[in-house]
Write an enzyme that holds these catalytic residues in place. Structure first.
Site, short mmCIF file in Angstrom:
data_model
loop_
_atom_site.label_atom_id
_atom_site.label_comp_id
_atom_site.label_asym_id
_atom_site.label_seq_id
_atom_site.Cartn_x
_atom_site.Cartn_y
_atom_site.Cartn_z
N ASP A 176 0.20 6.86 -19.60
CA ASP A 176 0.85 6.59 -17.57
C ASP A 176 2.71 5.64 -17.61
O ASP A 176 2.40 4.87 -18.62
CB ASP A 176 0.24 5.98 -17.28
CG ASP A 176 -0.57 6.94 -16.59
OD1 ASP A 176 -1.01 8.63 -16.44
OD2 ASP A 176 -1.54 6.23 -15.11
N ASP B 70 -9.57 7.32 -12.16
CA ASP B 70 -8.83 6.57 -13.76
C ASP B 70 -9.28 5.78 -14.16
O ASP B 70 -10.04 4.23 -13.53
CB ASP B 70 -7.35 6.34 -13.35
CG ASP B 70 -6.14 7.46 -12.74
OD1 ASP B 70 -6.62 8.55 -13.80
OD2 ASP B 70 -4.54 7.21 -12.43
N TYR C 264 -9.52 8.44 -4.23
CA TYR C 264 -8.66 7.90 -5.00
C TYR C 264 -9.01 6.36 -5.83
O TYR C 264 -9.98 5.19 -5.16
CB TYR C 264 -7.32 7.85 -4.89
CG TYR C 264 -6.54 7.46 -6.07
CD1 TYR C 264 -6.25 7.38 -7.27
CD2 TYR C 264 -5.77 6.39 -5.46
CE1 TYR C 264 -5.54 7.53 -8.41
CE2 TYR C 264 -5.02 5.41 -6.66
CZ TYR C 264 -5.06 5.40 -8.12
OH TYR C 264 -3.87 5.66 -8.86
N ARG D 10 -4.22 9.65 -20.97
CA ARG D 10 -3.16 9.81 -21.18
C ARG D 10 -2.47 8.77 -21.03
O ARG D 10 -2.96 7.67 -21.34
CB ARG D 10 -2.77 10.29 -19.36
CG ARG D 10 -3.23 11.21 -18.77
CD ARG D 10 -3.12 11.42 -16.82
NE ARG D 10 -2.74 10.28 -16.43
CZ ARG D 10 -3.63 9.81 -15.27
NH1 ARG D 10 -5.04 10.78 -15.25
NH2 ARG D 10 -4.07 8.53 -14.71
N ASN E 70 -9.35 3.61 -8.95
CA ASN E 70 -8.55 3.05 -9.91
C ASN E 70 -10.05 1.86 -9.94
O ASN E 70 -9.78 1.12 -10.09
CB ASN E 70 -7.36 2.15 -9.96
CG ASN E 70 -5.97 2.85 -9.79
OD1 ASN E 70 -6.00 4.30 -11.11
ND2 ASN E 70 -5.41 2.58 -9.53
#
Length: 125
Positions: free
Chosen positions: A81, A110, A34, A79, A36
């Site tokens: 968020d 992201d 993951y 998106r 960011n």
């Protein structure tokens, strides 16, 4: 019939408001990454769990899909968020890229403006 990468990602994004860490983690492979992009990547399901627990403890979160496209096992999302913290609302535009293999997310990246998230109108983690 197995779920498509698109459906897996849509289900994952839709799960956030329920704040069920077990459900969120069920979408990830053991060795998933993951990232960011403004900060260092988090590697492995347990490290991802700890990161997500921090988000879930600090915010109510809704990840709204604006646009979504796929290319094989890649899923691209545009998106908004939406975060709520202590009654304060903050919307963060995000572009996300997911890699899905064998029915699990193996990479989730992201891209967003970190200064917007941490700035005076942003929220605190």
């Amino acid at each position: 019939m197995p779920l498509t990468p698109e459906k897996i990602v849509r289900n994952f994004l839709a799960a956030w408001p329920r704040k069920d860490i077990g459900e969120l983690m069920s979408f990830f492979a053991e060795d998933a990454v993951y990232h960011n992009i403004p900060v260092p990547p988090v590697v492995g399901r347990e490290a991802i769990r700890k990161t997500f627990e921090g988000f879930l403890g600090a915010f109510d979160v809704v990840l709204e899909v604006v646009n979504l496209g796929t290319d094989g096992n890649l899923v691209f999302t545009e998106r908004v968020d939406r975060f709520v913290q202590g009654g304060k609302k903050f919307d963060l535009p995000v572009n996300g890229v997911f890699e899905v293999r064998r029915g699990k997310i193996v990479a989730f990246r992201d891209y967003f403006d970190l200064a917007s998230f941490e700035g005076p109108s942003g929220l605190k983690l």
